[in-house]
Design a protein around this motif. Structure first.
Motif, PDB file in Angstrom:
ATOM      1  N   LYS A 159       0.860  -1.184   0.000  1.00 31.87           N
ATOM      2  CA  LYS A 159       0.000   0.000   0.000  1.00 31.87           C
ATOM      3  C   LYS A 159       0.897   1.236   0.000  1.00 31.87           C
ATOM      4  N   ARG A 160       0.816   1.986  -1.085  1.00 31.11           N
ATOM      5  CA  ARG A 160       1.703   3.130  -1.271  1.00 31.11           C
ATOM      6  C   ARG A 160       0.978   4.416  -0.885  1.00 31.11           C
ATOM      7  N   VAL A 161       1.671   5.230  -0.131  1.00 31.64           N
ATOM      8  CA  VAL A 161       1.134   6.511   0.320  1.00 31.64           C
ATOM      9  C   VAL A 161       1.989   7.614  -0.276  1.00 31.64           C
ATOM     10  N   THR A 201       8.606   0.491   8.443  1.00 34.21           N
ATOM     11  CA  THR A 201       8.697   0.167   7.031  1.00 34.21           C
ATOM     12  C   THR A 201       9.659   1.132   6.353  1.00 34.21           C
ATOM     13  N   LEU A 246       3.522  -1.159   3.987  1.00 33.11           N
ATOM     14  CA  LEU A 246       3.248   0.238   3.661  1.00 33.11           C
ATOM     15  C   LEU A 246       4.511   0.857   3.090  1.00 33.11           C
ATOM     16  N   PHE A 255       5.896   4.786   2.103  1.00 34.99           N
ATOM     17  CA  PHE A 255       5.629   6.226   2.114  1.00 34.99           C
ATOM     18  C   PHE A 255       6.542   6.902   1.089  1.00 34.99           C
ATOM     19  N   TYR A 286      -1.988   5.094  -5.923  1.00 35.34           N
ATOM     20  CA  TYR A 286      -1.655   5.134  -4.502  1.00 35.34           C
ATOM     21  C   TYR A 286      -2.893   4.828  -3.672  1.00 35.34           C
TER      22      TYR A 286
END
Length: 290
Positions: A162-164, A187, A231, A233, A265
């Motif tokens: 899951k990319r933020v 992460t 995750l 970021f 994203y």
């Protein structure tokens, strides 16, 4: 006295959907490689499945490397004997068509391996049918990939990560926030590639540089997604590069637009300029923003 002829190589086969591949699949393949001389991994896929067959075949090519031959079987075959009275005949014909030579050994962690080996005239070699070594199936991974993260290989982690994206005007704390969030969630985070790129060159960015910056940002993100903790970021994104290209040069190269459109994203955080500005040589447009 003539030397005795060398024994024929033992040819093994592993058949699977690899939807997606996980540690259990890789253990099966390692087991098979140790017990045969030539191993073929057949990736059987259907067009309607949730992960494309082409992607899964590419994953298996990467994961097997030169140690096994990977073949992609795209035939729309039945998935259960109850679906067609000629189930085993259909699969035998498909496999004989795609395999360069018939296997001597069929390796599987499923009971169907026994019958499959029989129709191919091979010997069945079972491996961890009870799933005691790696208690996991691909259905469980698809249902909750984060719960099984440690058992996923790098390309599958990149797919499920899951990319933020953290974006906003210059000097709004994007880098600090990305670092702190990565620490909080144990992460990784993706630094802004533009800064790395321009610091190495010691000059301002021209239009051609925008392509290198956008592709570098995307490549850095993809590399770190393979090793993150679920995750990831991202300190900026390729869309921001496109916006900077428009602002600084009045146009956006096609490659930069493509990189921006190809990114997705799970969450985007837009920061506003509510902290004191810290100027440096690589920060532009103090009254504007991204």
């Amino acid at each position: 006295m003539s030397p005795e002829p060398s024994p024929a190589p033992r040819r093994g086969m592993v058949l699977g959907k690899f939807l997606p591949p996980h540690a259990g699949h890789l253990c099966l393949i390692d087991f098979a490689r140790a017990l045969c001389d030539e191993l073929t991994v057949v990736v059987g896929t259907l067009a309607r499945e949730p992960i494309s067959g082409e992607l899964r075949a590419a994953w298996m090519h990467e994961l097997c490397g030169a140690e096994a031959k990977v073949l992609h079987l795209r035939d729309d075959n039945p998935q259960d004997p109850a679906e067609d009275p000629d189930f085993w005949g259909i699969w035998e014909r498909s496999l004989r068509r795609i395999l360069p030579t018939p296997p001597d050994l069929v390796f599987a962690s499923e009971t169907y391996g026994q019958r499959l080996a029989e129709v191919l005239g091979a010997r069945f070699v079972p491996f961890d049918v009870a799933r005691a070594g790696v208690p996991l199936c691909a259905t469980e991974v698809r249902a909750d990939p984060m719960a099984h993260w440690q058992l996923l290989p790098p390309p599958v982690r990149a797919y499920y990560a899951k990319r933020v994206a953290i974006v906003g005007p210059e000097s709004t704390g994007k880098t600090s926030l990305a670092q702190r969030l990565a620490e909080r969630f144990e992460t990784l985070w993706v630094p802004e590639y533009a800064r790395t790129y321009l610091e190495a060159r010691g000059r301002d960015a021209d239009l051609a540089d925008m392509v290198s910056i956008a592709s570098g940002q995307a490549a850095a993100e993809d590399a770190l997604a393979r090793r993150c903790g679920g995750l990831l970021f991202c300190d900026t994104d390729p869309l921001s590069t496109a916006q900077w290209s428009e602002a600084l040069h009045g146009e956006v190269p096609a490659a930069v637009s493509a990189a921006a459109k190809g990114r997705r994203y799970a969450l985007t955080l837009l920061l506003r300029p509510d902290v004191p500005r810290v100027a440096d040589r690589l920060r532009y447009l103090p009254e504007g923003g991204e």
